[in-house]
Scaffold this active site. Sequence first.
Site, PDB file in Angstrom:
ATOM      1  N   ASP A  74       0.905  -1.200   0.000  1.00  0.00           N
ATOM      2  CA  ASP A  74      -0.006   0.079   0.045  1.00  0.00           C
ATOM      3  C   ASP A  74       0.790   1.232  -0.272  1.00  0.00           C
ATOM      4  OD1 ASP A  74       0.901  -0.270   2.560  1.00  0.00           O
ATOM      5  OD2 ASP A  74      -1.069  -0.713   3.497  1.00  0.00           O
ATOM      6  N   ASN A 139      -7.873  -3.217  13.981  1.00  0.00           N
ATOM      7  CA  ASN A 139      -9.044  -3.324  13.814  1.00  0.00           C
ATOM      8  C   ASN A 139      -9.264  -4.703  12.640  1.00  0.00           C
ATOM      9  OD1 ASN A 139      -7.983  -2.340  11.321  1.00  0.00           O
ATOM     10  ND2 ASN A 139      -9.246  -0.366  11.453  1.00  0.00           N
ATOM     11  N   HIS A 141      -7.487  -4.952   9.942  1.00  0.00           N
ATOM     12  CA  HIS A 141      -7.125  -4.401   8.489  1.00  0.00           C
ATOM     13  C   HIS A 141      -6.338  -5.241   8.061  1.00  0.00           C
ATOM     14  CE1 HIS A 141      -4.603  -0.471   9.391  1.00  0.00           C
ATOM     15  NE2 HIS A 141      -3.779  -1.665   9.156  1.00  0.00           N
ATOM     16  N   GLU A 146      -9.647  -1.653   5.250  1.00  0.00           N
ATOM     17  CA  GLU A 146     -10.306  -1.445   6.393  1.00  0.00           C
ATOM     18  C   GLU A 146     -11.363  -2.385   6.697  1.00  0.00           C
ATOM     19  OE1 GLU A 146      -8.624   0.181   8.825  1.00  0.00           O
ATOM     20  OE2 GLU A 146      -7.589   1.906   7.746  1.00  0.00           O
TER      21      GLU A 146
HETATM   22  C1  GLP Z   1      -0.208   0.148   8.608  1.00  0.00           C
HETATM   23  C2  GLP Z   1      -0.163  -0.546   7.181  1.00  0.00           C
HETATM   24  C3  GLP Z   1      -0.402  -2.091   7.524  1.00  0.00           C
HETATM   25  C4  GLP Z   1       0.035  -2.548   9.000  1.00  0.00           C
HETATM   26  C5  GLP Z   1      -0.633  -1.905   9.965  1.00  0.00           C
HETATM   27  C6  GLP Z   1       0.116  -2.610  11.489  1.00  0.00           C
HETATM   28  O1  GLP Z   1      -1.565   0.704   8.741  1.00  0.00           O
HETATM   29  N1  GLP Z   1      -0.850  -0.001   6.301  1.00  0.00           N
HETATM   30  O2  GLP Z   1      -0.033  -2.671   6.347  1.00  0.00           O
HETATM   31  O3  GLP Z   1      -0.187  -3.962   8.893  1.00  0.00           O
HETATM   32  O4  GLP Z   1       0.039  -0.695   9.756  1.00  0.00           O
HETATM   33  O5  GLP Z   1       1.314  -1.673  11.773  1.00  0.00           O
HETATM   34  P1  GLP Z   1       2.150  -2.460  12.982  1.00  0.00           P
HETATM   35  O6  GLP Z   1       2.696  -3.548  12.605  1.00  0.00           O
HETATM   36  O7  GLP Z   1       3.091  -1.241  13.279  1.00  0.00           O
HETATM   37  O8  GLP Z   1       1.183  -2.648  14.152  1.00  0.00           O
END
Ligand code: GLP
Length: 245
Positions: A74, A139, A141, A146
Amino acid sequence: MTPPHPPAARHLVRDSADQVAATAADLILEVLDGVSALGLATGSSPLGAYDEIVRRVRSGEVRLPVAQRGYLLDEYLGLAAGDPNSYASVIRREVADALRLDVRGPDGQAADPHAEAERYGREVVEASVAVQVLGIGRNGHLGFNEPGSDLDSRTRVVRLAETTRRDNARFFGSPTDVPTHAITQGLATIMRARRLVVIALGARKADAVAAALRGPVDPACPASIVQRHPDAYVVTDREAAGAVR
Ligand code: GLP
């Protein structure tokens, strides 16, 4: 005749973040052959695995190239590719430069983001990603898909949930600096990767991990789609596994 069991994501629980990183690195490297496409996620969860792969390369345990190209999961809209918070910059800095990967991703500053999302979605599908690394949002995602995302969704422009913007504010000067929109690979796009490796650490991910692994496959928890993938792994520490029954 009894129908065959549907494929289920395999949950691997490890005692420490280092062990999670080592297991994830094993699963990622196992399917790479030097010319493959590697799908890369940002976020803190995969960093240990990336470090471990880089460590193995530097120590000579693993030889370069591990893959030819890295494909972003992304990208924020509105940030220049050179912005330190753009996911292209983060991925280059954290892993791709060390592995000498040619990084491909959506252009977050494209004049027509919808056309850019379509273009990038086609590129990812044509690349045939060997293994997609994933984190999971609190959440549920996946990427920036989302809750409420269509399970058949393609690569597209999305609006970020406020919880996601708050979670990601730590990387920006102020919460209002976090972009409101992004381009994300869709859930159907992610599912085309030949292997999925989802990494989750810590008690704050426990509910999302339980919903992903044990809940219904439902847009309410986009990560639950991994239950339908024939070669998906969810690698967690004990804390993130705390709500899995
Ligand atoms: C962002 C990314 C996701 C990732 C999420 C979790 O929102 N777009 O791909 O999974 O962060 O982040 P973390 O691993 O820091 O909890």
